[in-house]
Motif scaffolding. Sequence first.
Motif, PDB file in Angstrom:
ATOM      1  N   ALA A 118     -16.093 -26.822   4.991  1.00 22.88           N
ATOM      2  CA  ALA A 118     -17.513 -27.141   5.100  1.00 22.88           C
ATOM      3  C   ALA A 118     -18.063 -26.709   6.452  1.00 22.88           C
ATOM      4  O   ALA A 118     -19.172 -26.171   6.551  1.00 22.88           O
ATOM      5  N   SER A 119     -17.292 -26.920   7.501  1.00 21.68           N
ATOM      6  CA  SER A 119     -17.705 -26.511   8.837  1.00 21.68           C
ATOM      7  C   SER A 119     -17.893 -24.997   8.909  1.00 21.68           C
ATOM      8  O   SER A 119     -18.883 -24.503   9.473  1.00 21.68           O
ATOM      9  N   LYS A 120     -16.974 -24.249   8.327  1.00 20.37           N
ATOM     10  CA  LYS A 120     -17.077 -22.791   8.337  1.00 20.37           C
ATOM     11  C   LYS A 120     -18.326 -22.314   7.591  1.00 20.37           C
ATOM     12  O   LYS A 120     -19.008 -21.385   8.024  1.00 20.37           O
ATOM     13  N   ILE A 121     -18.613 -22.970   6.478  1.00 21.02           N
ATOM     14  CA  ILE A 121     -19.798 -22.588   5.695  1.00 21.02           C
ATOM     15  C   ILE A 121     -21.067 -22.843   6.494  1.00 21.02           C
ATOM     16  O   ILE A 121     -21.960 -21.994   6.558  1.00 21.02           O
ATOM     17  N   VAL A 155     -21.461 -23.114   9.776  1.00 23.95           N
ATOM     18  CA  VAL A 155     -21.563 -22.201  10.918  1.00 23.95           C
ATOM     19  C   VAL A 155     -22.049 -20.831  10.461  1.00 23.95           C
ATOM     20  O   VAL A 155     -22.950 -20.231  11.058  1.00 23.95           O
ATOM     21  N   TYR A 156     -21.456 -20.333   9.385  1.00 22.33           N
ATOM     22  CA  TYR A 156     -21.842 -19.020   8.857  1.00 22.33           C
ATOM     23  C   TYR A 156     -23.323 -19.001   8.485  1.00 22.33           C
ATOM     24  O   TYR A 156     -24.072 -18.086   8.856  1.00 22.33           O
ATOM     25  N   ALA A 157     -23.757 -20.027   7.768  1.00 27.31           N
ATOM     26  CA  ALA A 157     -25.151 -20.092   7.330  1.00 27.31           C
ATOM     27  C   ALA A 157     -26.091 -20.271   8.514  1.00 27.31           C
ATOM     28  O   ALA A 157     -27.187 -19.698   8.542  1.00 27.31           O
ATOM     29  N   SER A 158     -25.677 -21.043   9.507  1.00 29.26           N
ATOM     30  CA  SER A 158     -26.520 -21.275  10.676  1.00 29.26           C
ATOM     31  C   SER A 158     -26.688 -20.007  11.503  1.00 29.26           C
ATOM     32  O   SER A 158     -27.776 -19.715  12.006  1.00 29.26           O
TER      33      SER A 158
END
Length: 311
Positions: free
Chosen positions: A273-276, A278-281
Motif C-alpha cells: 500500500a505504501s508503494k502504491i 508513493v507512486y501515485a503521489s
Amino acid sequence: MIGVVGESLIDIVDKNELIGGCAFNVALASARLGAPVTYFGKVSGDEYGSRILERMIDNDVLFDPQLCGAKQPTLCSKAVLDKEGKASYVFDYKETAACSITEDELSAAFANEGDIDMVFFGSISLLMEPGCNAIFPAIKTIEGNPVKFLDPNIRPSLVKDPDGYRKMIFDYASQCELVRVSDEDLSYLFPGNEEKQAEQSLLDICKGSLIVTRGAKGSTWYGKNFREDVSAIKVEKVQDTIGCGDTFDGAVMAYLDRNDLIRRIDSIDKKTASKILVYASVAAGLNCLSKGCEPPTSEEVGRVGNDVVLE
C-alpha cells in the motif's frame, strides 16, 4: 483491460482551452503510465470532440467508435485558479455529449470490449442527467464482474439534492472494491464531522479498500486490518493542480495492473500500500509542473528529480 467511464470536456482556463474531465484525465494518466485503458464516454462530433479523439489516439487510450461523433456539443467548463493554483469549476452540461449516453449504449460498448478487469467511475458524470442514470446499471452488466473503483470527486455546485446524492455515493461505495476520496469530499459527505470520524464512517460503509488524499498532508490507504500513511509530495514551481487527483487515480490503477494486483486488492499489505501511494503521489506531483492535466509517463516517474521530492 481497465475501463474508465465518464465525461470528457474542455476546461477554459485564463482563455486557454484545455482537454479534461475527470474520467478522461484518469484514462490518460493510466495509459501514459503503461496500463491498457479503454475510455467509455460519449464524444461529440464537433471540433472539440475531434481534439479529444486525437488526444486519445496520440496517448494509446482506446475508445469505442460507436460512442464518438455525437450530434450534441462538447461539454465546456470554466476553471478559476486561486493563488495556489487550485481550480474551482463552473459547468453547463445540459444537452451536451457528455451527459447524453444511455444504458444501452454503454452496455453495448462494454460488451464490445469484452475483457475488462477493472472499471473506474465517478465525478460529475454521476450528476449529469440523464446519462448519470445509465452508468452503474451498465457497469453491473459487464461480464466477469470487474473490480470497481469509485472516486466521487465531488462538485457541490452540481448537486441538487445533497442528501440523495450522499445516499447514492454510499450505496456505490458499499459495492466497490476500491474507493478514493479527498478530505474535501469527506467534509461534504459527512458535514459537521471531524476528519477521523468521517473517515471511519466511510470505511464502515466501504466494501473494500479506501484511499484518502489530503493534498499537502499526504494520503492514507485503509486495507484489511491496517492503515498506511504516506507523506505528501513537495512540488516546486507548481503551475496548477488541475488533474492532480485524476492522475493519482490513474497511477493507482497503472500500479495495480503492472503488478498483477487488480484482482488481489484484498491481499494488499502495508508495504505494498505504501508503494502504491508513493507512486501515485509522485505521478500527481509531476502533473502539477504543467498547466492543465499533463500526467507523466512511467519513465518520468522513475527519474523524479529535484522538482518533486518526498517530504
